[in-house]
Design an enzyme around this catalytic site. Structure first.
Site, PDB file in Angstrom:
ATOM      1  N   HIS A 151      -6.287   9.532  -0.758  1.00 36.74           N
ATOM      2  CA  HIS A 151      -7.077   9.559   0.454  1.00 36.74           C
ATOM      3  C   HIS A 151      -6.168  10.447   1.751  1.00 36.74           C
ATOM      4  CE1 HIS A 151      -4.945   5.784   0.375  1.00 36.74           C
ATOM      5  NE2 HIS A 151      -4.669   6.118   1.691  1.00 36.74           N
ATOM      6  N   ASP A 161       0.981   5.099  -0.298  1.00 36.62           N
ATOM      7  CA  ASP A 161       0.319   6.569  -0.263  1.00 36.62           C
ATOM      8  C   ASP A 161       1.069   7.342  -1.057  1.00 36.62           C
ATOM      9  OD1 ASP A 161      -1.640   6.129   1.983  1.00 36.62           O
ATOM     10  OD2 ASP A 161       0.136   5.662   2.947  1.00 36.62           O
ATOM     11  N   ASP A 212      -7.700   1.631   2.176  1.00 38.03           N
ATOM     12  CA  ASP A 212      -7.158   2.618   3.266  1.00 38.03           C
ATOM     13  C   ASP A 212      -7.888   3.916   3.607  1.00 38.03           C
ATOM     14  OD1 ASP A 212      -5.457   3.396   5.422  1.00 38.03           O
ATOM     15  OD2 ASP A 212      -4.304   4.375   4.312  1.00 38.03           O
ATOM     16  N   HIS A 230       0.687  -1.117   0.085  1.00 42.12           N
ATOM     17  CA  HIS A 230       0.051  -0.018  -0.069  1.00 42.12           C
ATOM     18  C   HIS A 230       0.915   1.265   0.100  1.00 42.12           C
ATOM     19  CE1 HIS A 230      -3.121   2.766   0.830  1.00 42.12           C
ATOM     20  NE2 HIS A 230      -2.654   3.220   1.786  1.00 42.12           N
TER      21      HIS A 230
END
Length: 1011
Positions: free
Chosen positions: A417, A50, A172, A48
């Site tokens: 996000h 970001d 997420d 994951h």
């Protein structure tokens, strides 16, 4: 092999903008086969990443600032690709196209060919596939669709059909919207997997084996919006004790029996126990284990070496009769395995907001955090649509495509996000602002190129025009604009991105006291000068001497077009009187059809009169004191970037009375209000408009008392709403809300304020059987109806402590050495629930939202050296990209250059089926003679994401439990997917968006299309 383009025998041969690879084994054909009678354990290796959070996008990609966070995406992709190439039994999924594309552009052709083979064999699979993993609370559906389109296009162009994601992967984001699920379904995804939902909801679902469901994501679109949805068991990390990453401290699998640290039996037993535990909460004999986490796999070999051992030893374990089948898999393969079992699934109709991770941690603060970047993002969407439309209509050449791409990618990053949410570190927020600002600058190059193609009346003046800059004013939020302030004469282009004519009040800061404004026919426009409020004039960072704003009404702006106005500063001999009254006491503003009354003691709004209906409406500012704790236990959770947690249940009134000044004139009535030295507001009612505009200004929020504050504006009315209110879902369908209630479980709410907050992207409203009150914000905010008759929206937050959810710093934004000041608008619609001029109040609200989200954009050109008559003779002062306007319930959502001679076109029905008795009906339009600059030769329909022909979209079908909830039966899909120039008629049902690739006749972009 590189993907082969897919040609179509029917219609234009040049409609080859989507690729496929028939001979490759990818997608579901590449999935491992689960074993009947076994518990099939799908190991999904993933990372994951970001797109900005604690570090900027570039810092994450390159791996710099490792003391902040040890994370380097380029190393992750390098390492994973090498591991997959070494062993074809391995699998991996990747999600964020922004990072993948950054890496891809750096690779040698030999590496690219190797990666293509991995994708075409199903070893490397994309999930999600958008430019970033977007937030679902504050994002607008138009921006979400755009960033998916851009990410999916890159994958399709590069890998063909094998690069098409089949599973949504939103692991997420901090809560999940119904509209997002609907968009996934319309984009052709077979299912969605996510991690975060309310802790009470998750417990209930696991205990009842309903963590997997069919999400009926639209009250309007029926089955076309249904989406299989799976809630992950262990968030998105591996089972406890099984993280094999350089960032983890778990023990590896040690299988040397001579070693004193041999642990295979122990580790196998622990793994089996976890698998069996997880399986008890799910309905099928397939479970998914997410083997990865934040920025994992910088050394992929560590993971794969240990996972290989898990697979080998667990599958070989026969000691206790456990029948486990463990294998490498992907989210899409997991969905296919569930689908093959042909089970029946429960349904869900609401959304997953608000999200609470514990009894005192409601993630509702981020609905408002960093309000100025939320507004900047909303402006970015507005500007990008203008940019794409003008670029397409003007046939600007391929050399300018890159200018649009920079803005597309900037807006894609902003949907992340930890971007629009405001949950990033402050230096990252500033970098997001830099990225978006650069996008504006690049996109402006394309806009200037478009104007300079459109407005000359002859080719001989194009060279002269190249010397005239055409610029927007990006600092109007502090009433600053260089062109209108320093030039004696200038031209204003008011561009309308809507698909029907509209009117718009233009406001520009000026330094003189009298101006002439002429329309394209030379007609003098009614003007009004209004003083700039003192709090704005003295705002930190403002570099302007303007003390007034010049106002005029740009009427009947053509659809997808502009009208130009010539403005001249008048000398003393020429000066005319600008009619206005400045009064200390008036207590009423507006006109016959819409007016506001003010309390003669407090000076605050006390009532609204709309179309003869009088409603008590009071408006005021309050603040909640932010809870300050040590975050050691739930009860001591602080309010922070993510969490809204007020210290007490009552908000503090900011001011009992206001100082005010009334300004009345021929175009607008205003009240300038000062509540305190850090809160002020301008209340406006424009002539001819059936709503009020409240322009608030909040900050610097005082913290000298060492108390963080969360500022709200509250509207109190006489409406009896019985705890029920409505908020929009990403700017689309309304969501029913009820205070202290959740539709799918019995709520226990220890935070009665924060636990009733919901995301508001474009609208919040309350109603009873007779009347309605709606508030439309200019950016995403958190809002609620805490007491009957009330609406509140949080406008700004300044807090002094972190909430310990990772960002590691207090939400204490500053600018120019002081606390951040935020300025914005709320639009108030109120009145009886009945039709006016055959348009319901709900439809009026929808249209007003469209006019604000896609507001006319103002561009200015200095004209000191050319008089009005010369300008009018030389340049076009009026232009429309459409031959005829579309109905007011239809909007061209997307018009942009696609590939070669083609354009991408999206058209939407903006109303829900219950909004209006007439305008909510299906609409049929003919595209044949819509566009002015070109004629359409052929049209082919795609899925919403424009990466698959609609006729090729075959989604997995799921069995649904019977229920009493009414669902429409019509399909979103059309029975006709290809259209030629003999029949370009399409029908739009309520809330339907249809997406097309259209081919032009004749020359386009300087390329002669094939006939």
């Amino acid at each position: 092999m590189p993907p082969k383009p897919l040609y179509y025998s029917k219609g234009s041969a040049s409609l080859r903008y989507l690729h496929t690879v028939d001979e490759n084994v990818c997608g579901y054909k590449a999935c491992p086969k689960p074993k009947p009678g076994y518990l099939n354990v799908h190991l999904v290796p993933h990372t994951h990443d970001d797109v900005g959070w604690l570090k900027t996008v570039d810092q994450y990609y390159y791996g710099s600032r490792s003391m902040t966070q040890k994370a380097g995406v380029q190393y992750i992709l390098d390492s994973v690709i090498q591991a997959l190439l070494r062993d074809p039994s391995k699998r991996f999924i990747y999600v964020e196209t922004a990072f993948f594309w950054k890496w891809w552009r750096e690779q040698h052709d030999s590496v690219r060919h190797q990666v293509k083979r991995l994708v075409s064999s199903g070893k490397l699979e994309f999930a999600g596939g958008a430019w970033s993993m977007n937030d679902e609370a504050g994002t607008h559906y138009q921006s979400t669709i755009d960033q998916f389109t851009w990410g999916l296009r890159k994958l399709n162009d590069t890998f063909g059909e094998c690069g098409r994601p089949r599973a949504g992967w939103q692991i997420d984001p901090f809560g999940h919207s119904r509209e997002m699920a609907s968009m996934f379904a319309q984009m052709g995804y077979d299912g969605l997997l996510f991690a975060r939902l309310d802790y009470q909801d998750k417990e209930t679902r696991l205990m009842s084996k309903t963590a997997e469901m069919i999400w009926q994501a639209s009250a309007n679109l029926g089955k076309a919006s249904e989406l299989f949805t799976s809630v992950l068991f262990n968030h998105y990390g591996p089972p406890p004790g099984f993280c094999f990453d350089v960032l983890c401290a778990d023990e590896p699998i040690i299988d040397d029996k001579d070693s004193p640290d041999y642990n295979v039996d122990e580790r196998v037993s622990a793994f089996i126990k976890h698998a069996e535990l997880q399986s008890r909460y799910y309905s099928s004999n397939n479970i998914i284990l997410t083997m990865g986490g934040d920025f994992t796999y910088q050394d992929a070999h560590m993971w794969y070496k240990n996972m290989d051992k898990i697979i080998r030893y667990v599958n070989a374990n026969k000691s206790n009769g456990t029948k486990l089948n463990v294998f490498y898999s992907t989210p899409a393969c997991y969905l296919k395995a569930l689908n093959d079992q042909d089970l029946t699934w429960p349904v869900k109709n609401d959304d997953f907001f608000p999200y609470a991770s514990d009894s005192h941690s409601y993630w509702t603060g981020y609905f408002t955090s960093r309000p100025t970047i939320k507004r900047f993002e909303r402006l970015g969407n507005n500007f990008l649509q203008v940019c794409k439309q003008l670029h397409a209509l003007a046939s600007v050449g391929p050399e300018d495509w890159k200018d649009l791409n920079r803005m597309r990618e900037a807006m894609g990053v902003m949907q992340h996000h930890d971007a629009i949410t405001g949950t990033e570190k402050e230096h990252v927020a500033k970098d997001y602002a830099r990225i978006l600002s650069d996008g504006f600058s690049e996109c402006l190059e394309a806009i200037e190129g478009a104007f300079k193609k459109i407005i000359p009346k002859s080719s001989v003046v194009k060279e002269e025009l190249s010397e005239i800059p055409i610029k927007p004013c990006l600092k109007l939020n502090v009433s600053e604009c260089q062109v209108s302030e320093v030039n004696n004469s200038f031209v204003i282009f008011v561009y309308n991105p809507l698909s029907y004519p509209t009117s718009h009040y233009v406001r520009l800061p000026v330094t003189s006291t009298s101006y002439s404004v002429k329309d394209p026919n030379g007609k003098e426009q009614i003007t009004q000068l209004v003083p700039i409020p003192e709090p704005v004039r003295t705002a930190p960072g403002r570099m302007s001497d303007a003390t007034n704003e010049l106002i005029f009404r740009a009427t009947d702006l053509p659809p997808l077009g502009f009208r130009a106005y010539y403005v001249t500063k008048l000398n003393k001999e020429q000066q005319k009187e600008h009619k206005r009254e400045v009064l200390d006491e008036a207590y009423e503003i507006g006109h016959k059809k819409f007016s506001l009354k003010f309390d003669d003691v407090t000076g605050k709004i006390k009532s609204v009169v709309s179309q003869g209906h009088k409603m008590k409406v009071k408006q005021d500012f309050y603040y909640y004191k932010g809870f300050l704790g040590n975050n050691v236990v739930f009860e001591n959770r602080s309010s922070g970037a993510y969490i809204f947690r007020p210290n007490g249940s009552e908000a503090v009134l900011a001011s009992s009375s206001v100082k005010q000044k009334f300004i009345k004139g021929p175009l607008v009535d205003e009240v300038h209000q000062v509540f305190s030295d850090w809160i002020s507001q301008v209340v406006r009612v424009y002539k001819g408009e059936n709503h009020a505009e409240l322009e608030w200004m909040v900050g610097p929020i005082p913290i000298e008392d060492n108390i963080g504050k969360e500022v709200i504006t509250k509207f109190s009315s006489s409406i009896q709403n019985w705890g029920v209110f409505y908020t929009d879902s990403n700017g689309r369908e309304l969501q029913w809300r009820k205070r202290n209630y959740r539709p799918t479980w019995n709520l226990s709410n220890a935070e009665p304020i924060a636990g009733n907050y919901y995301p508001v992207t474009t609208r919040i409203l309350i109603r009873d059987k007779d009347a309605e009150l709606a508030v439309i914000p200019d950016r995403a905010q958190g809002g609620s109806s805490i007491k009957d008759g009330e609406i509140e929206l949080m406008v700004h937050r300044r807090l002094l402590h972190d909430d310990s959810f990772g960002v590691g710093e207090a939400l204490n934004e500053t600018a120019y050495g002081k606390g951040l000041i935020a300025r914005g608008q709320h639009y108030i619609v109120a009145g009886a629930i009945k039709t006016f001029k055959n348009i319901s109040l709900a439809a009026q609200e929808r249209m007003l939202i469209q006019q604000k989200v896609l507001a006319p954009w103002i561009f200015l050109a200095p004209a000191d050296d050319i008089c009005f008559e010369q300008w009018r003779e030389t340049y076009k002062m009026e232009y429309s990209g459409l031959k005829k306007s579309l109905p007011p319930n239809v909007q061209i959502l997307t018009l942009e250059q696609w590939k070669g001679t083609a354009l991408l076109l999206r058209i939407e029905h903006i109303l829900e089926k219950t909004d209006d008795p007439d305008l909510s009906k299906p609409v049929t339009i003919n595209l044949k003679d819509v566009f002015a600059p070109f004629s359409i030769k052929s049209v082919r329909e795609t899925t919403l994401g424009a990466n698959q022909w609609l006729s090729d979209s075959k989604r997995l079908k799921w069995r649904v439990e019977s229920n009493d909830i009414h669902r429409d039966t019509y399909s979103h899909h059309s029975s006709s997917y290809y259209y030629d120039d003999d029949d370009l008629t399409i029908t739009l049902n309520p809330m339907q968006i249809r997406t097309f690739i259209i081919e032009m006749k004749g020359k386009f972009y300087g390329i002669k299309s094939r006939n």
